[in-house]
Enzyme design. Sequence first.
Site, PDB file in Angstrom:
ATOM      1  N   LYS A 166      -2.766   5.152  -2.799  1.00 46.89           N
ATOM      2  CA  LYS A 166      -3.804   5.973  -2.177  1.00 46.89           C
ATOM      3  C   LYS A 166      -4.145   7.102  -3.144  1.00 46.89           C
ATOM      4  O   LYS A 166      -3.261   7.626  -3.847  1.00 46.89           O
ATOM      5  CB  LYS A 166      -3.293   6.551  -0.859  1.00 46.89           C
ATOM      6  CG  LYS A 166      -3.044   5.494   0.213  1.00 46.89           C
ATOM      7  CD  LYS A 166      -4.343   4.974   0.797  1.00 46.89           C
ATOM      8  CE  LYS A 166      -4.077   4.073   1.998  1.00 46.89           C
ATOM      9  NZ  LYS A 166      -5.325   3.560   2.581  1.00 46.89           N
ATOM     10  N   GLY A 175      -4.383  -4.329   6.008  1.00 41.14           N
ATOM     11  CA  GLY A 175      -3.371  -4.084   7.038  1.00 41.14           C
ATOM     12  C   GLY A 175      -3.641  -2.775   7.744  1.00 41.14           C
ATOM     13  O   GLY A 175      -4.383  -1.923   7.247  1.00 41.14           O
ATOM     14  N   GLU A 200     -10.989   0.965  -3.817  1.00 42.66           N
ATOM     15  CA  GLU A 200     -11.325   0.665  -2.422  1.00 42.66           C
ATOM     16  C   GLU A 200     -11.961   1.887  -1.756  1.00 42.66           C
ATOM     17  O   GLU A 200     -11.426   2.992  -1.825  1.00 42.66           O
ATOM     18  CB  GLU A 200     -10.037   0.262  -1.687  1.00 42.66           C
ATOM     19  CG  GLU A 200     -10.231  -0.190  -0.252  1.00 42.66           C
ATOM     20  CD  GLU A 200      -8.901  -0.616   0.405  1.00 42.66           C
ATOM     21  OE1 GLU A 200      -7.902  -0.830  -0.321  1.00 42.66           O
ATOM     22  OE2 GLU A 200      -8.864  -0.717   1.636  1.00 42.66           O
ATOM     23  N   SER A 230       0.864  -1.177   0.000  1.00 40.90           N
ATOM     24  CA  SER A 230       0.000   0.000   0.000  1.00 40.90           C
ATOM     25  C   SER A 230       0.902   1.230   0.000  1.00 40.90           C
ATOM     26  O   SER A 230       1.628   1.463   0.972  1.00 40.90           O
ATOM     27  CB  SER A 230      -0.896  -0.018   1.250  1.00 40.90           C
ATOM     28  OG  SER A 230      -1.648   1.167   1.340  1.00 40.90           O
ATOM     29  N   ASP A 251      -7.059   3.288  -3.412  1.00 41.91           N
ATOM     30  CA  ASP A 251      -7.822   3.367  -2.154  1.00 41.91           C
ATOM     31  C   ASP A 251      -8.070   4.833  -1.832  1.00 41.91           C
ATOM     32  O   ASP A 251      -7.123   5.615  -1.673  1.00 41.91           O
ATOM     33  CB  ASP A 251      -7.029   2.700  -1.022  1.00 41.91           C
ATOM     34  CG  ASP A 251      -7.807   2.616   0.293  1.00 41.91           C
ATOM     35  OD1 ASP A 251      -8.971   3.093   0.337  1.00 41.91           O
ATOM     36  OD2 ASP A 251      -7.263   2.074   1.275  1.00 41.91           O
ATOM     37  N   LYS A 308      -1.148  -1.104  -4.401  1.00 41.78           N
ATOM     38  CA  LYS A 308      -2.264  -0.201  -4.135  1.00 41.78           C
ATOM     39  C   LYS A 308      -1.688   1.188  -3.959  1.00 41.78           C
ATOM     40  O   LYS A 308      -0.652   1.354  -3.313  1.00 41.78           O
ATOM     41  CB  LYS A 308      -2.964  -0.706  -2.873  1.00 41.78           C
ATOM     42  CG  LYS A 308      -3.690   0.300  -2.021  1.00 41.78           C
ATOM     43  CD  LYS A 308      -4.560  -0.454  -1.011  1.00 41.78           C
ATOM     44  CE  LYS A 308      -4.714   0.275   0.302  1.00 41.78           C
ATOM     45  NZ  LYS A 308      -5.474  -0.510   1.301  1.00 41.78           N
ATOM     46  N   LYS A 365     -10.212  -6.578   7.491  1.00 35.04           N
ATOM     47  CA  LYS A 365      -9.223  -6.271   8.523  1.00 35.04           C
ATOM     48  C   LYS A 365      -9.694  -7.004   9.759  1.00 35.04           C
ATOM     49  O   LYS A 365     -10.779  -6.706  10.284  1.00 35.04           O
ATOM     50  CB  LYS A 365      -9.132  -4.771   8.765  1.00 35.04           C
ATOM     51  CG  LYS A 365      -8.441  -4.051   7.616  1.00 35.04           C
ATOM     52  CD  LYS A 365      -8.175  -2.599   7.883  1.00 35.04           C
ATOM     53  CE  LYS A 365      -7.502  -2.008   6.633  1.00 35.04           C
ATOM     54  NZ  LYS A 365      -7.516  -0.540   6.644  1.00 35.04           N
ATOM     55  N   ASP A 383     -13.902  -1.391   2.544  1.00 33.79           N
ATOM     56  CA  ASP A 383     -12.990  -1.527   3.686  1.00 33.79           C
ATOM     57  C   ASP A 383     -13.717  -1.001   4.924  1.00 33.79           C
ATOM     58  O   ASP A 383     -14.368  -1.769   5.649  1.00 33.79           O
ATOM     59  CB  ASP A 383     -11.686  -0.750   3.376  1.00 33.79           C
ATOM     60  CG  ASP A 383     -10.731  -0.608   4.548  1.00 33.79           C
ATOM     61  OD1 ASP A 383     -11.039  -1.074   5.654  1.00 33.79           O
ATOM     62  OD2 ASP A 383      -9.643   0.001   4.373  1.00 33.79           O
TER      63      ASP A 383
HETATM   64  O1  OSB Z   1      -7.282   2.107   4.232  1.00 35.98           O
HETATM   65  O2  OSB Z   1      -6.322   0.230   4.103  1.00 35.98           O
HETATM   66  C1  OSB Z   1      -6.387   1.357   4.589  1.00 35.98           C
HETATM   67  C2  OSB Z   1      -3.337   1.949   6.791  1.00 35.98           C
HETATM   68  C3  OSB Z   1      -3.916   2.581   7.886  1.00 35.98           C
HETATM   69  C4  OSB Z   1      -5.261   2.843   7.866  1.00 35.98           C
HETATM   70  C5  OSB Z   1      -6.032   2.483   6.762  1.00 35.98           C
HETATM   71  C6  OSB Z   1      -5.459   1.837   5.674  1.00 35.98           C
HETATM   72  C7  OSB Z   1      -4.084   1.608   5.685  1.00 35.98           C
HETATM   73  C8  OSB Z   1      -3.347   1.035   4.554  1.00 35.98           C
HETATM   74  C9  OSB Z   1      -2.004   0.419   4.806  1.00 35.98           C
HETATM   75  O3  OSB Z   1      -3.710   1.135   3.413  1.00 35.98           O
HETATM   76  C10 OSB Z   1      -2.088  -1.012   5.127  1.00 35.98           C
HETATM   77  C11 OSB Z   1      -0.761  -1.583   5.492  1.00 35.98           C
HETATM   78  O4  OSB Z   1       0.188  -1.447   4.725  1.00 35.98           O
HETATM   79  O5  OSB Z   1      -0.666  -2.219   6.561  1.00 35.98           O
HETATM   80 MG    MG Z   2      -8.479   0.986   2.854  1.00 34.81          MG
END
Ligand code: OSB
Ligand code: MG
Length: 382
Positions: free
Chosen positions: A177, A304, A227, A149, A202, A175, A276, A252
């Site tokens: 953001k 995660g 996402e 991510s 995402d 992924k 999650k 999510d």
């Molecule tokens: O939206 O998936 C998410 C991290 C913190 C809060 C929300 C998200 C995330 C990530 C990173 O996208 C996930 C990771 O690398 O552990």
């Molecule tokens: Mg997410």
Amino acid sequence: MTASPSPTATLEALAVPKIDHVDLVTVKLPFVAPFGTSVYVWTDKEAMLMRLESGGVTAWSECVSDPDPFYFYETNGTARHIIKDFLMPLVEPGMTLGELEARFRHVRGHGMAKATIENGLLILIALQKGLPLHGLLGRPAKKIMSGLSIGLKQTQAELLAAVEKAVAKKYQRIKMKIKKGQDVDWVRAVRDRFPDLRLMVDANGDYSLADLAHLKRLDAFGLMMIEQPLSYNDIFKHAALQKEMKTAICLDESIHSLDDAAAAIALGACRIINIKQGRVGGLMESMRIARYCADHGVDVWSGGMDETGIGRAVNIHLQTAEGFTLPGDTSETSNYFDEDIADPPVVLDPDGLIDIPKGPGIGVKVVPERILKRAIRWERLQ
Ligand code: OSB
Ligand code: MG
């Protein structure tokens, strides 16, 4: 669409061991680089850990909440309150995990707090039985798929450099953001450079249905999914959006339970779900959701929360369960921390796959000196 038997029946019948001590330890670890999303930029990981001691066996679990309520309503503070004042008093030795889950239902929500206890108990039981956690879950070992991510970057050059590095490591999907004003052009830049990459985005809920025409422009890039494009607590509007978009929607934030997943699927709000384990209340609910999705033709993957080595290992074991068909947000420890609190760190093999840490429980060992070095709060509950 055949209904399968419950994947958690055996787990629900396990007895809660007598617990000698329960501690909540909050650690703070600097991230190697800030992690930017549409909702916040995190520069450190502040994780609340639970330490369970029973007959000389010690199990650690991790609460996946943040110190703030910007991604999810639970925080390390609310989780401490709910665990200490409402959930731990419900835990009695000899009762089954199924009975404990039923008692926990009296407390509405607070899945991350519940998961900390349930996962800790499962890890403790696995350790006492000398089993790896995935074995206790009834699942054979396998290589786990990796996924990275990538947070919001300041420049497209920085984003492309991060993607290039991840591609070289053979991550199975990437992924990125996105947020309003940092989306279509940034996705195009990555897609132009990496035409065959398994890529997804995402938005962490940054858009509304008023952005429909704009979001539809993302259909041009062959993304695996988008996402949580709309609000963190919406399912209904995502169903309207999914009808208008070619790209699969993945939920999510909106999914807190099997009931939420079933509602989302029935409404056609998504074609993929990010599970999650903390957000849905633990490993058992995660396995139920994954099985339900498999029975209904919906793909799932393990999300995660930038976990330390403890939560990261839990996510790895969970992905042996039935239904985890897509690579999740499971990436190398070095992507987050120079020094984690547990060993060994997660690393990708030459094919970009992850081995389950060997040994009983979660397989990784918490390093006491590193806990002491990183602890900002320590409280013995019993
Ligand atoms: O939206 O998936 C998410 C991290 C913190 C809060 C929300 C998200 C995330 C990530 C990173 O996208 C996930 C990771 O690398 O552990
Ligand atoms: Mg997410």
